[in-house]
Design a protein around this motif. Structure first.
Motif, short mmCIF file in Angstrom:
data_model
loop_
_atom_site.label_atom_id
_atom_site.label_comp_id
_atom_site.label_asym_id
_atom_site.label_seq_id
_atom_site.Cartn_x
_atom_site.Cartn_y
_atom_site.Cartn_z
N VAL A 1 95.91 54.36 73.61
CA VAL A 1 97.25 54.87 74.11
C VAL A 1 97.99 55.16 72.89
N HIS A 2 98.23 56.47 72.60
CA HIS A 2 99.17 56.68 71.36
C HIS A 2 100.67 56.49 71.59
N ARG A 3 101.45 55.98 70.71
CA ARG A 3 102.89 55.96 70.82
C ARG A 3 103.22 55.53 69.25
N PRO A 4 104.19 56.20 68.59
CA PRO A 4 104.85 57.45 69.40
C PRO A 4 103.97 58.69 69.35
N ILE A 5 104.50 59.61 70.11
CA ILE A 5 103.80 60.90 70.39
C ILE A 5 104.46 62.00 69.73
N GLY A 6 103.78 62.95 69.34
CA GLY A 6 104.29 64.20 68.79
C GLY A 6 104.62 64.16 67.32
N LEU A 7 104.99 65.24 66.61
CA LEU A 7 105.05 65.55 64.96
C LEU A 7 106.60 64.56 64.61
N ASN A 8 106.51 64.11 63.59
CA ASN A 8 107.83 63.37 63.34
C ASN A 8 108.79 64.60 62.92
N ILE A 9 109.53 65.13 63.65
CA ILE A 9 110.55 66.06 63.48
C ILE A 9 111.88 65.60 63.86
N GLY A 10 111.96 64.52 64.01
CA GLY A 10 113.46 63.92 64.55
C GLY A 10 113.79 64.58 65.79
N SER A 11 112.72 64.95 66.86
CA SER A 11 113.41 65.29 67.97
C SER A 11 114.08 64.54 68.84
N ARG A 12 115.09 65.11 69.37
CA ARG A 12 115.88 64.14 70.44
C ARG A 12 116.04 64.71 71.97
N THR A 13 116.14 66.06 72.09
CA THR A 13 116.13 66.57 73.37
C THR A 13 114.95 66.68 74.16
N PRO A 14 114.68 66.88 75.32
CA PRO A 14 113.75 67.07 76.18
C PRO A 14 112.87 68.13 75.56
N ALA A 15 113.46 69.19 75.16
CA ALA A 15 112.61 70.49 74.79
C ALA A 15 112.12 70.19 73.39
N GLU A 16 112.79 69.47 72.55
CA GLU A 16 112.44 69.22 71.27
C GLU A 16 111.26 68.02 71.31
N ILE A 17 111.48 67.14 72.13
CA ILE A 17 110.17 66.25 72.00
C ILE A 17 109.13 66.95 72.86
#
Length: 160
Positions: free
Chosen positions: A123-139
């Protein structure tokens, strides 16, 4: 000419702002998308006009070796049960959203259900590229970019 459905399949678990954004944007980048909401009291109803499937449990999501499963909330009481079910499939990739600076509640939930550590490690966590996303769309954008990079063997990946 007959259209061929892409084997790329994104399963977003939990109807949430992140889940909705993942499905909406996932379709745009070539995923067949399924939104799973196991709690019928949280269900917002029929599939959205952007083409996703909506099901009540993971077993109805048609998971294959081309499927990426993303749990879009980390505080739901059913995360352990849903992740245990996901780990029993042949999904290509399984991840859950969450703050990389805190231990995820999924670890204790899976251990409580008797899931071995080597399975929990899938199980991967965190997920996504490390771009500093905060909003649901950015995540959702960060998650999709990471899934695409990982699927294509590119270095974008999930390193933090």
């Amino acid at each position: 000419m007959e259209s061929v459905q892409s084997p790329r399949h994104l399963v977003a678990v939990f109807e949430s702002p992140v889940g909705e954004a993942l499905v909406r944007l996932g379709i745009e980048v070539g995923f067949r998308c399924t939104l799973v909401e196991p709690d019928s009291t949280r269900s917002q109803g029929l599939p959205r006009p952007h083409g996703d499937a909506f099901v009540g449990d993971l077993s109805a999501a048609e998971v294959t070796e081309h499927t990426d499963i993303v749990l879009t909330e980390h505080h739901r009481p059913e995360i352990g049960v849903v992740l245990k079910e996901a780990l029993a499939t042949n999904a290509r990739w399984i991840g859950i959203v969450g703050n990389p600076n805190r231990e995820g509640p999924h670890l204790a939930a899976l251990r409580e259900l008797g899931v071995p550590d080597e399975e929990i490690a899938r199980v991967h966590r965190p997920i996504g590229l490390n771009i500093g996303s905060r909003t649901p769309a950015e995540i959702a954008v960060a998650t999709l970019a990471g899934l695409i990079a990982d699927r294509n063997g590119r270095p974008g990946g999930f390193a933090f």
